[in-house]
Each structure stands twice: as C-alpha cells, then as structure tokens.
Design a protein around this motif. Structure first.
Motif, short mmCIF file in Angstrom:
data_model
loop_
_atom_site.label_atom_id
_atom_site.label_comp_id
_atom_site.label_asym_id
_atom_site.label_seq_id
_atom_site.Cartn_x
_atom_site.Cartn_y
_atom_site.Cartn_z
N PRO A 17 0.81 -1.24 0.00
CA PRO A 17 0.00 0.00 0.00
C PRO A 17 0.84 1.28 0.00
O PRO A 17 0.44 2.28 -0.59
N ASP A 18 1.99 1.27 0.69
CA ASP A 18 2.80 2.48 0.80
C ASP A 18 3.85 2.61 -0.31
O ASP A 18 4.64 3.56 -0.31
N LEU A 19 3.86 1.66 -1.26
CA LEU A 19 4.84 1.71 -2.35
C LEU A 19 4.14 1.80 -3.71
O LEU A 19 4.24 2.80 -4.40
N GLY A 20 3.45 0.74 -4.13
CA GLY A 20 2.68 0.75 -5.37
C GLY A 20 3.49 1.08 -6.60
O GLY A 20 4.64 0.65 -6.76
N SER A 21 2.91 1.88 -7.49
CA SER A 21 3.56 2.18 -8.76
C SER A 21 4.84 2.99 -8.59
O SER A 21 5.77 2.87 -9.39
N LEU A 22 4.92 3.82 -7.54
CA LEU A 22 6.14 4.59 -7.29
C LEU A 22 7.29 3.66 -6.89
O LEU A 22 8.44 3.86 -7.28
N GLY A 23 6.98 2.63 -6.11
CA GLY A 23 7.99 1.64 -5.74
C GLY A 23 8.49 0.88 -6.96
O GLY A 23 9.69 0.63 -7.12
N LEU A 24 7.54 0.51 -7.84
CA LEU A 24 7.92 -0.17 -9.08
C LEU A 24 8.79 0.73 -9.95
O LEU A 24 9.78 0.28 -10.55
N ALA A 25 8.42 2.00 -10.03
CA ALA A 25 9.20 2.95 -10.81
C ALA A 25 10.62 3.09 -10.24
O ALA A 25 11.60 3.19 -10.99
N VAL A 54 9.95 9.77 -7.16
CA VAL A 54 10.57 8.42 -7.15
C VAL A 54 11.89 8.41 -6.39
O VAL A 54 12.27 7.38 -5.81
N LEU A 55 12.60 9.53 -6.36
CA LEU A 55 13.97 9.58 -5.82
C LEU A 55 14.10 9.01 -4.39
O LEU A 55 15.03 8.23 -4.14
N PRO A 56 13.23 9.36 -3.44
CA PRO A 56 13.39 8.80 -2.08
C PRO A 56 13.32 7.27 -2.05
O PRO A 56 14.09 6.63 -1.33
N PHE A 57 12.41 6.70 -2.82
CA PHE A 57 12.28 5.24 -2.87
C PHE A 57 13.52 4.62 -3.50
O PHE A 57 14.05 3.61 -3.02
N ALA A 58 13.99 5.22 -4.60
CA ALA A 58 15.15 4.68 -5.31
C ALA A 58 16.42 4.78 -4.47
O ALA A 58 17.23 3.85 -4.44
N SER A 59 16.59 5.90 -3.76
CA SER A 59 17.79 6.09 -2.93
C SER A 59 17.84 5.08 -1.79
O SER A 59 18.88 4.49 -1.51
#
Length: 449
Positions: free
Chosen positions: A45-53, A131-136
C-alpha cells in the motif's frame, strides 16, 4: 594415461541436460525472486507504482554490477574450461583464484563509488522528485551488497565449469529462497518498504557466497581455491577480462538501453510508463533467464570440446541448445500474448498501469520467438574465444540496432514507438546473427581441428 573428462566422452544431449537443467532451474528461481520482489513492492500500500518505478530506475545500476560479475565470471570460467580441456590444471587453478580476487575488487568498488555519488547518479538516469526517495533507499543498501553479488555470480560460473552445475543451482536457490521469504516478512509484515526489499536481496546473495566458498575450499571441488592462487597475475587477469568482454558489454549495453528507455518513457508517459517498463522487464527477464541457464550449461561443453578439438561435439551441442532456446522463447511469447492482463496485474492493479501495460507488453514481445536463437548464437562465439564477433552480436540487439530505433520511432509515434522499436530490433539482430553463424561455423571447425 590420464582419465578423460566426461565433457569429452559423455553423450552431448545428456551433458546438456545435466549442465543446463540445474542452471535453468537456478536462473528461473533467480528470476522468480526478482519478480516476487516487484510483486511485493507493487502491491504494498505504501509503495505501489512509485515503488515499481524506483526499481525500474535503479535497474541500470544493477545491470552494471551484473556486467562486472559476468566479466570476471564468464571470462574466468571460459578460460578455466578451456584449460581443463587441454589438461592444464595449474592454469585452471590460477584462473579460479584470480577470478575470485577480481570479483572482490569489483564489488568493493561499487560499494564505495556508488554510495558517494548515489543521488547524482539517480537524478541523471531519470529519477523524478516523487521516485527519488524510494530509489535512494533501495539502491544504497543494494550497493553495500556489491561484493556478495559479484562473488556469487563469479563462483556460480566457476562451479559449472568445474563440472558441478548442481552446486551453482543450489547456490541460486538458497539466495532466492531467502529473498522470497524475507521479502514477505520485511515488506508485507514489518512494513520496511524499499529497505526491506533491499535487505532481503543482499541477505540471499550473502548466503549464496557462503555456500560457494564452502564448495571451492572443500573436498568436493575438482579444482580447489587457495590463497596462493588468488594473488593477481597480469597474464591471467588480462585473459579473464578479455574473454569476458562480450558478456560484460551485453549487460553494459542493456544498462545504457534501460537508461535511454527510461528517459524516453518519462518524456512521453511519465512515472506510469516507467512502472509499466519495470513490469515488462521483469516478465521478459524470467524467460531470458531460462535462456541464460541453457547458455551457462552450454559454455563448459563448448569451451572444453573446443580445447579438446572435438568439433563434432561442439556443433551438436550448439544445435540442441538452439532448439531448446527457440521452444522456450516461443512458449513465453504465446503466454504473454494470450494472457497480458494477468501478467501485468500480478505486479500492480492500478487502472492506468494495467491499461497501458497490456498494450505495451504485447507490442514489446512481438519478436520474442527469435530472441533465444540470437542469444545462443552470439554466446557460442564467446565460448570458442571469438571475442570481437561475440561482442558485436551481443551488442547488436540491445544497443546497436535498438537505440537508434528507439529515438526514431519515439519521435514519430510517441510512447508506443518506444514499444514498437523493440521487436524490430529483435528481428534485425536475429538475421545478422543467422548470417554469421552460417558463415563462421565452418571456419571455426578449421580452427578447432
């Protein structure tokens, strides 16, 4: 008289099954845990498409890490196999030891350099503010596991070349099993998000390394790893790196290609298009991993019999591997074309992602039945030591043809031009590889004799 190695005496079909099946299973499990990684991320729920990106954005960096692992692993294992075929055991020992040392150096370099320049790297390869915070968070942890990933890949190749493909298979299954279990625990139960996915990944890689080190320092290995043989010698380092260049360039090309694709997708489709690309990459990688398993099983058979001068066995192995690869990619193609919505929905069920993903994945995979043959043929030239041609053919599909097609098609047709460029490049690369395999195989016969 020394006893002949089974790579020179056993039936080719049996050898290909013995060496490829464990590799195929291992690579399949490896691909599955990467897919499960994205399934958990995409459905959290807290990731979704942004986590995939985020995973899609960091994927080119992962490919560069894999490239260096393959540079050392494939290059070292190929020289290792050819040496065993020539009954040069001492050389094989040095290739093993030097390969392990190079893998450690490569992994440490990624950990240090990658974390120093983490944010600028992610910005330059297309990470948006969202997306940057998730990717970092994800990539910083993955980079700290660089040594584990590099060593695991290198030793998996050497284990197959040592005549024990099951060791490599078990290694990958250990890593994958840990990753899948802890993905669920850390992401879904503890809510660790991207950090949980990264810790699960490097934990699995660490266990794979422990397993492989136990094998190569124990009594089961035919060629044992010693500290003395880990001392780098220029001759062995040069031959390992030179031989591994085609596999290295393929992954580097794939990394560059992913950066170009991501930049183009951001321009024409935003973060949703990046998420869809991650889904397509995961789905097709599952099938490509099976081909990689066949190649990994094929390599010691081709390389050893090249060293032993058994051209008849080389050609037979190549033919059987080509047939198997075509069947795998054709089956994958049919599955994706018939059930695209099911495939996309596994990763994410957001309406925008599913709607675009169904159309995109169907277009992307139109040339897929030919991909397996092209990969096997290009890797054949690497296994027999024709590095330049192998490098060209490995680069053909991923970079030489696809990159200009992406730029041209996207400017003409927008977002869907990105997807259409892929099957066109696949078809062109297939025919180029077909030309060279028909032209060069007789010449290879003369060289082997």
């Amino acid at each position: 008289m020394p006893q002949k190695n089974k790579l020179e005496t056993d039936k080719i079909s049996s050898l290909l099954v013995e060496f490829s099946i464990p590799a195929v299973i291992g690579m399949f499990v490896n691909a599955v845990y990467n897919i499960v990684d994205r399934i958990f991320i995409g459905n959290a729920p807290d990731l979704g498409s942004l986590g995939l990106a985020a995973v899609s954005i960091t994927y080119p960096i992962t490919l560069v890490m894999i490239a260096f692992g393959l540079l050392v692993g494939v290059g070292g294992a190929t020289r290792f196999s050819i040496s065993l075929g020539k009954k040069e055991t001492t050389k094989a020992q040095h290739y093993l030891g030097n390969g392990i040392s190079l893998a450690i150096i490569a992994g440490l370099s990624f950990t240090i350099i990658g974390n120093i320049f983490l944010e600028p790297i992610l910005r330059n390869i297309g990470a948006s503010d969202a997306v940057l915070p998730f990717a970092s968070e994800y990539l910083s942890i993955i980079l700290f596991g660089g040594v584990f990933q590099s060593l695991a890949m290198t030793m998996n190749n050497f284990a197959r070349a040592d005549g024990n493909p099951r060791i490599s298979m078990i290694s990958m299954m250990i890593g994958a099993g840990f990753n899948i279990i802890f993905d669920y625990i850390l992401i879904m139960q503890l809510g660790w998000g991207m950090k949980g996915a990264a810790y699960a990944t490097i934990g699995g890689q660490f266990l794979s390394v422990v397993w492989q080190l136990a094998y190569f320092t124990g009594k089961r290995s035919n060629v044992r790893l010693t500290l003395a043989n880990m001392k780098l010698k220029l001759t062995y380092v040069k031959e390992i790196l030179t031989t591994g260049i085609p596999a290295f360039l393929l992954q580097i090309a794939n990394s560059i290609l992913n950066i170009i694709i991501n930049a183009t997708l951001v321009k024409y489709g935003g973060d949703v298009a990046i998420s869809v690309a991650g889904i397509i990459t995961s789905s097709t990688t599952l099938i490509i991993m099976l081909i990689s398993g066949i190649i990994q099983g094929l390599q010691p058979i081709i390389s050893y019999n090249t060293g032993a001068g058994r051209v008849d066995r080389v050609k037979q192995a190549l033919k059987l591997a080509s047939i198997a690869a075509f069947i795998i990619t054709t089956t994958g193609f049919l599955g994706i074309q018939l059930f695209p919505e099911f495939v996309v929905s596994l990763f994410n069920q957001e309406t925008a992602v599913v709607s675009l993903g169904v159309k995109a994945i169907r277009i992307w995979t139109l040339g897929f039945p030919l991909v397996g043959l092209q990969i096997v043929w290009s890797n054949y030239f690497q296994a027999i030591g024709e590095v330049r041609l192998a490098s060209f053919l490995n680069l053909a599909r991923q970079l030489i043809f696809l990159t200009p097609l992406l730029l041209i098609f996207s400017s003409l047709f927008g977002l869907y031009g990105v997807y259409a460029a892929v099957p066109v490049a696949d078809v062109i690369a297939f025919f180029v590889s077909f030309y060279f395999i028909n032209k060069k195989l007789p010449r290879s016969r003369k060289k082997l004799l």
